[in-house]
Design an enzyme around this catalytic site. Structure first.
Site, mmCIF file in Angstrom:
data_model
loop_
_atom_site.group_PDB
_atom_site.id
_atom_site.type_symbol
_atom_site.label_atom_id
_atom_site.label_comp_id
_atom_site.label_asym_id
_atom_site.label_seq_id
_atom_site.Cartn_x
_atom_site.Cartn_y
_atom_site.Cartn_z
ATOM 1 N N PRO A 8 56.261 -21.825 27.348
ATOM 2 C CA PRO A 8 56.796 -22.781 26.371
ATOM 3 C C PRO A 8 57.532 -23.884 27.105
ATOM 4 O O PRO A 8 58.317 -23.617 27.998
ATOM 5 C CB PRO A 8 57.772 -21.941 25.552
ATOM 6 N N GLU A 9 57.236 -25.122 26.760
ATOM 7 C CA GLU A 9 57.879 -26.250 27.413
ATOM 8 C C GLU A 9 58.808 -26.929 26.420
ATOM 9 O O GLU A 9 59.074 -26.409 25.353
ATOM 10 C CB GLU A 9 56.814 -27.199 27.963
#
Ligand SMILES: [Zn+2]
Length: 276
Positions: A8-9
């Protein structure tokens, strides 16, 4: 997406933050329990959160920062597979009981790269990545002149971006997307970028993140929003995960190489290293 795994960014973490904020802001933590997890550097100080009120749900880079009314801060990093949810599922690591509705927050983390700990606010000695984070890419402190200063190193630009030091929150997917948009080879030494390339990359990072935020993040194998939904950005990816497929700009075949241990996608025509 073909079952690709990715971290997840920033857009995914921001999407989670926006969902958590109305629920958790002002809630008192009545109980905190480690489930299938041991106390240690990744899970620490949870007992200090009990009886404390969450005063905000903030984000720095890919870290969620929840200040407590005691002066401590609850820090959550989703790692690769972390999911925050009001429903109990499998691979649970932490349960918080809340005086809110829903009344429980579960942290599920299949691959155990996540973190869930309480520290004195702003004391990030146990979190060197957080301590060294560059400016927020969508905030006022990220602009070409500042970015150029942060790029005065010989490190390959992709590796440098992944370090989070020149700018916070850009991970593997969005680094590839932004470098493709700015026509910069991922192995280009950071300090060799022209002022024009730096400005292009700065702009590309902002655009890619904004577009993904609007789509609520990229669809990843494990990432889910708090409501259990997958993100919608996967279909917008222009280079990441497209090795062997034609470049959407010039039609040449997208290639994959490994940079800093991470699968890296680029167009050998649009993104060239200068001749030696
Ligand atoms: Zn191309």
């Amino acid at each position: 997406m073909k079952g690709r795994s990715a971290i997840p960014e920033l857009p995914e973490v921001e999407t989670v933050r926006l969902e958590l904020a109305p629920w958790l802001t002002g809630a008192v933590i009545i109980g905190a329990a480690l489930l299938d997890a041991r106390p240690g550097p990744k899970y620490a100080g949870l007992e200090r959160a009990v009886g404390r009120r969450i005063t905000a749900v903030n984000r720095r880079g890919k870290f969620l920062l929840l200040p407590l009314d005691s002066g401590d801060e609850l820090i959550i990093h989703l790692g690769m597979t972390g999911v925050l949810s009001p429903q109990p599922t499998s691979h649970l690591r932490v349960k918080l009981e809340l005086d809110a509705t829903p009344s429980a927050l579960y942290f599920r983390d299949t691959r155990r790269f996540g973190r869930f700990l309480v520290v004195p606010a702003g004391d990030y000695t146990s979190l060197p990545t957080l301590a060294a984070l560059g400016p927020e890419p969508l905030g006022p402190d990220f602009y070409p002149a500042q970015f150029a200063k942060a790029l005065r190193v010989k490190t390959a630009i992709k590796t440098h971006l992944l370090s989070q030091r020149p700018v916070a929150g850009v991970g593997n997917i969005y680094a590839d997307e932004a470098l493709w948009r700015a026509r910069i080879h991922p192995l280009m030494p950071s300090a060799h970028l022209s002022a024009q390339s730096v400005a292009c990359l700065c702009q590309a990072i902002k655009e890619v993140l904004r577009e993904s935020l609007e789509a609520h993040g990229t669809t990843l194998s494990d990432y889910r929003t708090v409501n259990g939904e997958a993100g919608g950005f996967g279909s917008f990816l222009q280079v990441y995960g497209r090795a062997g497929e034609p470049c959407l700009r010039c039609g040449r075949t997208i290639e994959r190489l490994v940079v800093a241990g991470r699968g890296t996608h680029h167009c050998p025509h649009c993104q060239q290293l200068p001749a030696q």
